[in-house]
Design an enzyme around this catalytic site. Structure first.
Site, PDB file in Angstrom:
ATOM      1  N   CYS B 120      48.369  82.792  16.992  1.00 29.65           N
ATOM      2  CA  CYS B 120      49.472  81.921  17.422  1.00 29.65           C
ATOM      3  C   CYS B 120      49.943  81.135  16.200  1.00 29.65           C
ATOM      4  O   CYS B 120      50.204  81.737  15.156  1.00 29.65           O
ATOM      5  CB  CYS B 120      49.103  81.059  18.625  1.00 29.65           C
ATOM      6  SG  CYS B 120      47.605  80.080  18.477  1.00 29.65           S
ATOM      7  N   SER B 121      50.019  79.808  16.306  1.00 32.70           N
ATOM      8  CA  SER B 121      50.666  79.047  15.224  1.00 32.70           C
ATOM      9  C   SER B 121      49.684  78.416  14.248  1.00 32.70           C
ATOM     10  O   SER B 121      49.964  77.374  13.678  1.00 32.70           O
ATOM     11  CB  SER B 121      51.560  77.967  15.830  1.00 32.70           C
ATOM     12  OG  SER B 121      52.567  78.559  16.606  1.00 32.70           O
TER      13      SER B 121
END
Lengths: 145, 165
Positions: B120-121
Site C-alpha cells: 500500500c502506501s
C-alpha cells in the site's frame, strides 16, 4: 594433553563454528523474515526486533569463522556462550508464557517448526560444546591464540 | 578477587568480536533499520500468537523484484484512485475496503497457489497487512507484505504503470 582430548577439542570447536556460521548465514540472508521470528518472542519493541535481526547473524558468523579458523577461540566461544545463554532465557520465557512459535534458530524462511522446549534442550547441548571448547582451549599450549 | 590479565584479555576480545558483528550488521542493513526507527513502519511485525493462525510474511524491495520476476502477483491494497495514478507493473487492485467480501473477479484472476505480494502506501500504511490477513483466511497460502510499498518502489526508480492494467 592427550590425543583424545585434542581430538575432542577440535571436534567441539569445528562443530560449534560450523553450526553458528550456518545459523548466522541463513539468517543474514533474509533479515526481514528473521525479524518476524524475533518478533514472535514478543519480548522487544517493534523496531528493536529489526536491530537484533540485522546484527545477531553477523556476530554468529564472525564468531563461527574464528572458531573454524582456530583463532581467538576462547573469546569467540565466550561470545557464543553468552548468546546461547540469552537464547535459553528467551526460549524459557516463551515456554513459560505458553507461546506456540517456531524458535527461528536457523532458516527463518524454513517450513519446519521447532518448539521452544525442543530448542531449549538443543541449546543445552550447544552450551556443553561451548564449555568444552572454552575449557580445553585454556589447558592447551599458547592459550592466547 | 580482581580478574586476571588473561580473563580481562578474553573479555576484551569477546567484546571486540561482538562489536565487529554488530557493526557489520548495522552497515549492511542500515536502510532497513532507519525505516524501522523512522516511525513510518507498518503496524507491527507479524506474530504467531494473535487470534489469526497465520500472518503475511514481510518482504523487502529486492525480494519483491525477485518474486515478481518469478511470477508472483503484486496486489495493490490502496484506494482505486491511487492505483490508477500509478502502481507496480501488472499489479491487481484490491482496496482493503472491497476485500471484506472477496470479489469473484479476484478469485478467478489469482489462484490460491499463487505467491501474492501486497503493498500500500509504505511503512505508515497497515492496509496491505490487513488485506494479507483476509487473503490468508480466504485460502491463499503464500502472502507477502512489501512494507515499503508504492513509495519505496517509486523512489527506487523502478517502472510504474498507470491506469487500468
Amino acid at each position: 594433553m592427550s590425543r583424545g582430548t585434542s581430538l575432542l577439542y577440535h571436534l567441539c570447536r569445528l562443530s560449534l563454528g560450523a553450526l553458528f556460521l550456518y545459523a548466522g548465514a541463513v539468517k543474514a540472508d533474509d533479515v526481514v523474515a528473521f525479524a518476524r521470528n524475533v518478533a514472535n518472542y514478543e519480548i522487544l519493541p517493534y523496531s528493536w526486533n529489526y536491530v537484533v535481526a540485522a546484527t545477531l547473524p553477523y556476530v554468529e558468523v564472525v564468531a563461527g569463522l574464528l572458531l573454524i579458523a582456530n583463532r581467538k577461540v576462547r573469546p569467540a566461544a565466550l561470545v557464543l556462550g553468552v548468546l546461547t545463554a540469552v537464547f535459553m532465557l528467551a526460549l524459557a520465557s516463551v515456554d513459560l508464557r505458553g507461546l506456540d512459535i517456531d524458535c527461528g534458530c536457523f532458516d527463518p524462511r524454513g517450513e519446519g517448526h521447532t518448539s521452544a522446549r525442543a530448542a531449549l534442550l538443543r541449546d543445552f547441548g550447544i552450551m556443553a560444546l561451548v564449555v568444552l571448547t572454552y575449557m580445553i582451549r585454556g589447558r592447551m599450549p599458547d592459550p592466547r591464540r | 578477587m580482581p580478574p586476571s590479565a588473561e580473563t580481562r584479555r578474553i573479555l576484551l576480545e569477546a567484546v571486540v568480536i561482538f562489536v565487529l558483528g554488530v557493526v557489520l550488521g548495522l552497515s549492511f542493513h542500515c536502510r532497513l533499520l532507519m525505516n524501522a526507527f523512522s516511525g513510518k513502519q507498518a503496524m507491527s511485525v507479524a506474530t504467531e500468537n494473535s487470534p489469526v493462525d497465520r500472518f503475511p510474511q514481510p518482504v523487502e524491495l529486492e525480494g519483491v523484484r525477485r518474486l515478481i520476476e518469478e511470477g508472483a502477483a503484486p496486489v495493490d491494497a490502496r484506494a482505486r484512485e491511487l492505483y490508477l495514478e500509478g502502481h507496480l507493473p501488472s499489479a491487481l487492485s484490491l482496496p482493503l475496503q472491497e476485500a471484506e467480501s472477496l470479489p469473484d473477479s479476484f478469485r478467478e484472476a489469482v489462484s490460491t497457489d499463487s505467491v501474492l505480494v501486497l503493498y500500500c502506501s509504505g511503512y505508515g500504511c497497515p492496509d496491505s497487512f490487513d488485506l494479507g490477513i483476509i487473503l490468508l483466511a480466504e485460502g491463499y497460502r503464500d502472502v507477502r507484505v512489501f512494507e515499503g510499498g508504492f513509495p519505496e518502489w517509486h523512489d527506487a526508480g523502478l517502472p510504474v504503470e498507470r491506469g487500468e492494467p
